[in-house]
Design a protein around this motif. Structure first.
Motif, short mmCIF file in Angstrom:
data_model
loop_
_atom_site.label_atom_id
_atom_site.label_comp_id
_atom_site.label_asym_id
_atom_site.label_seq_id
_atom_site.Cartn_x
_atom_site.Cartn_y
_atom_site.Cartn_z
N ALA A 45 0.82 -1.21 0.00
CA ALA A 45 0.00 0.00 0.00
C ALA A 45 0.86 1.26 0.00
N LEU A 46 1.99 1.21 0.68
CA LEU A 46 2.92 2.35 0.64
C LEU A 46 3.49 2.54 -0.75
N ALA A 47 3.84 1.43 -1.41
CA ALA A 47 4.37 1.53 -2.77
C ALA A 47 3.34 2.15 -3.71
N LEU A 48 2.07 1.79 -3.55
CA LEU A 48 1.02 2.39 -4.36
C LEU A 48 0.88 3.88 -4.06
N ALA A 49 0.95 4.24 -2.79
CA ALA A 49 0.81 5.65 -2.42
C ALA A 49 1.97 6.48 -2.96
N GLN A 50 3.15 5.90 -3.01
CA GLN A 50 4.31 6.67 -3.46
C GLN A 50 4.21 7.06 -4.94
N LEU A 51 3.39 6.36 -5.70
CA LEU A 51 3.19 6.74 -7.09
C LEU A 51 2.65 8.16 -7.20
N ASP A 52 1.98 8.63 -6.16
CA ASP A 52 1.45 10.00 -6.15
C ASP A 52 2.31 10.94 -5.31
N HIS A 53 3.40 10.42 -4.74
CA HIS A 53 4.28 11.23 -3.90
C HIS A 53 5.73 10.85 -4.22
N GLN A 54 6.15 11.11 -5.44
CA GLN A 54 7.46 10.65 -5.89
C GLN A 54 8.61 11.22 -5.07
N ALA A 55 8.44 12.41 -4.50
CA ALA A 55 9.53 13.03 -3.75
C ALA A 55 9.60 12.58 -2.30
N VAL A 56 8.63 11.79 -1.86
CA VAL A 56 8.58 11.37 -0.46
C VAL A 56 9.51 10.19 -0.20
N ASP A 57 10.33 10.31 0.80
CA ASP A 57 11.20 9.23 1.25
C ASP A 57 10.38 8.31 2.15
N LEU A 58 10.29 7.04 1.77
CA LEU A 58 9.46 6.11 2.52
C LEU A 58 10.13 5.58 3.79
N THR A 59 11.40 5.89 3.98
CA THR A 59 12.12 5.34 5.14
C THR A 59 11.42 5.63 6.47
N PRO A 60 11.00 6.87 6.74
CA PRO A 60 10.32 7.11 8.02
C PRO A 60 9.01 6.33 8.16
N TYR A 61 8.36 6.06 7.04
CA TYR A 61 7.10 5.32 7.08
C TYR A 61 7.36 3.84 7.39
N HIS A 62 8.38 3.29 6.76
CA HIS A 62 8.75 1.91 7.09
C HIS A 62 9.22 1.80 8.54
N ASP A 63 9.94 2.83 8.99
CA ASP A 63 10.41 2.82 10.38
C ASP A 63 9.21 2.83 11.34
N LEU A 64 8.18 3.62 11.00
CA LEU A 64 7.00 3.68 11.87
C LEU A 64 6.28 2.33 11.89
N LEU A 65 6.17 1.68 10.75
CA LEU A 65 5.52 0.37 10.71
C LEU A 65 6.29 -0.63 11.57
N SER A 66 7.61 -0.55 11.53
CA SER A 66 8.43 -1.42 12.37
C SER A 66 8.23 -1.09 13.84
N GLU A 67 8.14 0.20 14.15
CA GLU A 67 7.92 0.61 15.54
C GLU A 67 6.57 0.11 16.06
N ILE A 68 5.55 0.19 15.21
CA ILE A 68 4.24 -0.32 15.60
C ILE A 68 4.33 -1.80 15.94
N ALA A 69 5.01 -2.57 15.09
CA ALA A 69 5.15 -4.01 15.33
C ALA A 69 5.92 -4.28 16.62
N GLU A 70 6.95 -3.49 16.86
CA GLU A 70 7.74 -3.68 18.08
C GLU A 70 6.89 -3.40 19.33
N GLN A 71 6.12 -2.32 19.27
CA GLN A 71 5.26 -1.99 20.41
C GLN A 71 4.17 -3.04 20.60
N LEU A 72 3.67 -3.56 19.49
CA LEU A 72 2.63 -4.58 19.57
C LEU A 72 3.19 -5.85 20.20
#
Length: 275
Positions: free
Chosen positions: A30-57
């Protein structure tokens, strides 16, 4: 199979279309699909947040062996700790189906929030599925004894038998009664996400945007005939008869549905006669 008509910014769509359904990681896709409309956005912070959510869970649900306890942990982490809730105020905002903007705003549609719940659960080894409910999307936690259904749009609230029956009655009052809900394949969840965007785009009068989104659907799920049909329809509106014919021809390749095949053949004959 026909190649997508519209130019694609990168190979993400092609890769998503080739991956086996069970190997799709919902939030990453879903992030890859979203980035098609946000080419300048670095996805690293988003992947980091998903990892943080999993760690907290994993910490919060350390002792959660029963589905009910896992459901409680998911709500505590995603809704209470990270603030992901349904957008009641601006439900039809396209941002609610764009996972980058969902993460930014902590608000989303049922399907986008369900992706976050299911993906987080799966990351730590729990069983979770997106449930297709008419007019809504829910999440099933656990697959064996005493599974639990939750509503991510309502902060992970439990959905019991009475609430589920009410949802089914509300969204399908004039049709045959729905007595069962089905788990959605991963690819179908992504299509649901894109479909929400395409519907809103067309309702707002943005036909070209809707066409782009249906083109993405045909790349992500090339066997999904409905997306090819909608793509052909919008191509005809746009005056691209050759592109419409190509999309219609693809439908004949991917479906055995006799009614749909008859509709497609009839339309192809009309297009040939008018040319």
């Amino acid at each position: 199979m026909n190649a997508p008509l519209l130019p694609l910014p990168d190979d993400d769509l092609t890769r998503l279309g080739l991956v086996e359904d069970g190997d799709l990681v919902l939030d990453e896709a879903a992030l890859a699909l979203a980035q098609l409309d946000h080419q300048a956005v670095d996805l690293t912070p988003y992947h980091d947040l998903l990892s943080e959510i999993a760690e907290q869970l994993e910490v919060t649900g350390m002792a959660a062996e029963r589905a009910a306890d896992q459901a409680s942990a998911l709500a505590a982490v995603l809704a209470d700790q990270f603030g992901f809730l349904g957008d009641d105020l601006t439900y039809d905002d396209p941002d609610n189906a764009d996972l980058i903007r969902v993460i930014d705003r902590r608000r989303g549609l049922p399907v986008s929030l369900a992706i976050l719940y299911v993906a987080a659960a799966r990351r730590i080894g729990w069983q979770a599925q997106v449930l297709d409910v008419p007019g809504h999307v829910l999440v099933l936690i656990g697959m064996d004894e005493a599974p639990v259904i939750v509503d991510p749009f309502a902060g992970g609230a439990r959905v019991g038998a009475e609430r589920l029956a009410a949802l089914l009655q509300t969204h399908a009052p004039t049709h045959e009664p729905v007595t069962q809900v089905a788990a959605m394949p991963n690819r179908a969840v992504l299509i649901r996400l894109l479909q929400n965007q395409a519907t809103r785009a067309e309702q707002a009068g943005h036909g070209r945007r809707a066409l782009t989104l249906f083109a993405r659907m045909t790349a992500v799920a090339p066997e999904y005939a409905h997306a090819w049909w909608q793509r052909a329809r919008l191509l005809l509106v746009d005056g691209d008869v050759a592109g419409a014919r190509s999309s219609l021809g693809t439908i004949l390749e991917v479906t055995r549905d006799p009614e749909l095949r008859a509709q497609v053949s009839d339309l192809l004959e009309k297009l040939a006669a008018s040319s």
